[in-house]
Scaffold this motif. Structure first.
Motif, PDB file in Angstrom:
ATOM      1  N   HIS A 118       1.321  -1.196   9.354  1.00 44.94           N
ATOM      2  CA  HIS A 118       0.837   0.122   9.042  1.00 44.94           C
ATOM      3  C   HIS A 118       1.974   0.917   9.300  1.00 44.94           C
ATOM      4  CE1 HIS A 118      -3.074  -1.477  11.124  1.00 44.94           C
ATOM      5  NE2 HIS A 118      -3.557  -0.485  10.222  1.00 44.94           N
ATOM      6  N   ARG A 119       3.019   0.632  10.137  1.00 44.50           N
ATOM      7  CA  ARG A 119       4.171   1.513  10.098  1.00 44.50           C
ATOM      8  C   ARG A 119       5.010   1.366   8.887  1.00 44.50           C
ATOM      9  NH1 ARG A 119       7.722   1.372  15.394  1.00 44.50           N
ATOM     10  NH2 ARG A 119       5.658   2.246  16.092  1.00 44.50           N
ATOM     11  N   VAL A 167       3.790   0.495   5.554  1.00 44.35           N
ATOM     12  CA  VAL A 167       3.238   1.275   4.832  1.00 44.35           C
ATOM     13  C   VAL A 167       3.470   2.692   4.595  1.00 44.35           C
ATOM     14  CG1 VAL A 167       0.833   1.916   3.999  1.00 44.35           C
ATOM     15  CG2 VAL A 167       1.123  -0.523   4.481  1.00 44.35           C
ATOM     16  N   SER A 168       3.250   3.414   5.962  1.00 40.50           N
ATOM     17  CA  SER A 168       3.534   4.953   6.335  1.00 40.50           C
ATOM     18  C   SER A 168       5.005   5.149   5.856  1.00 40.50           C
ATOM     19  CB  SER A 168       3.324   5.149   7.697  1.00 40.50           C
ATOM     20  OG  SER A 168       3.428   6.464   8.072  1.00 40.50           O
ATOM     21  N   ASP A 187       6.190   7.625   3.017  1.00 38.63           N
ATOM     22  CA  ASP A 187       6.926   8.836   3.365  1.00 38.63           C
ATOM     23  C   ASP A 187       8.265   9.138   2.290  1.00 38.63           C
ATOM     24  OD1 ASP A 187       5.392   9.983   4.995  1.00 38.63           O
ATOM     25  OD2 ASP A 187       6.179   8.896   6.757  1.00 38.63           O
ATOM     26  N   LEU A 220      -2.653   8.555   4.596  1.00 44.52           N
ATOM     27  CA  LEU A 220      -1.327   8.499   5.354  1.00 44.52           C
ATOM     28  C   LEU A 220      -1.520   8.111   6.916  1.00 44.52           C
ATOM     29  CD1 LEU A 220       1.755   8.173   4.877  1.00 44.52           C
ATOM     30  CD2 LEU A 220       1.756  10.621   5.020  1.00 44.52           C
ATOM     31  N   ALA A 258      -2.814   4.556   7.217  1.00 39.71           N
ATOM     32  CA  ALA A 258      -1.925   3.795   6.529  1.00 39.71           C
ATOM     33  C   ALA A 258      -2.331   2.212   6.458  1.00 39.71           C
ATOM     34  CB  ALA A 258      -0.645   3.593   7.592  1.00 39.71           C
ATOM     35  N   VAL A 307      -2.466   3.701   1.410  1.00 36.75           N
ATOM     36  CA  VAL A 307      -1.971   5.199   0.925  1.00 36.75           C
ATOM     37  C   VAL A 307      -1.978   5.415  -0.656  1.00 36.75           C
ATOM     38  CG1 VAL A 307      -0.187   6.978   1.209  1.00 36.75           C
ATOM     39  CG2 VAL A 307      -0.650   5.164   3.235  1.00 36.75           C
TER      40      VAL A 307
END
Length: 124
Positions: free
Chosen positions: A54-55, A57-58, A62, A81, A84, A87
């Protein structure tokens, strides 16, 4: 919203290269660029990539959003977002999907574009 990539082929090429470079710099995995010009009214290019968590992907999303803004390609519309898992970044002529691997495998959106006339697919 006007397309940040504009109408010229040069602008489109610059936008695609910005997206691919950003994804590679962010260590996105299994990056696939699909030329859908004339095949879909949604966009001219679809880019699909994976993040490891998740982190990740985020962070990948970004970084890409910032890259579009910093290179003068405008503000992209973003969905997903907060969770995540998947996205979607809609930059007008380019739509980028960043998935966690298991979510990407489940939806398998590349498969719908793997028609005999879509042989322009590029894997990075």
């Amino acid at each position: 919203m006007p397309s940040p990539a504009g109408t010229s082929e040069d602008s489109l090429s610059r936008a695609v290269q910005t997206a691919l470079t950003s994804l590679e710099d962010s260590k996105a995995e299994n990056i696939v660029s699909i030329d859908i010009q004339g095949k879909s009214p949604l966009a001219d290019y679809m880019i699909v990539a994976s993040g490891r968590s998740h982190r990740h992907v985020s962070a990948v999303a970004d970084h890409l959003i910032r890259a579009f803004k910093e290179t003068g390609l405008g503000s992209a519309r973003v969905e997903g977002l907060s969770g995540a898992d998947w996205v979607l970044i809609d930059a007008g002529d380019i739509v980028v999907h960043v998935f966690r691997p298991e979510v990407r495998e489940f939806y398998n959106i590349e498969k719908m574009w793997q028609a005999p006339d879509l042989e322009d697919e590029t894997v990075h």
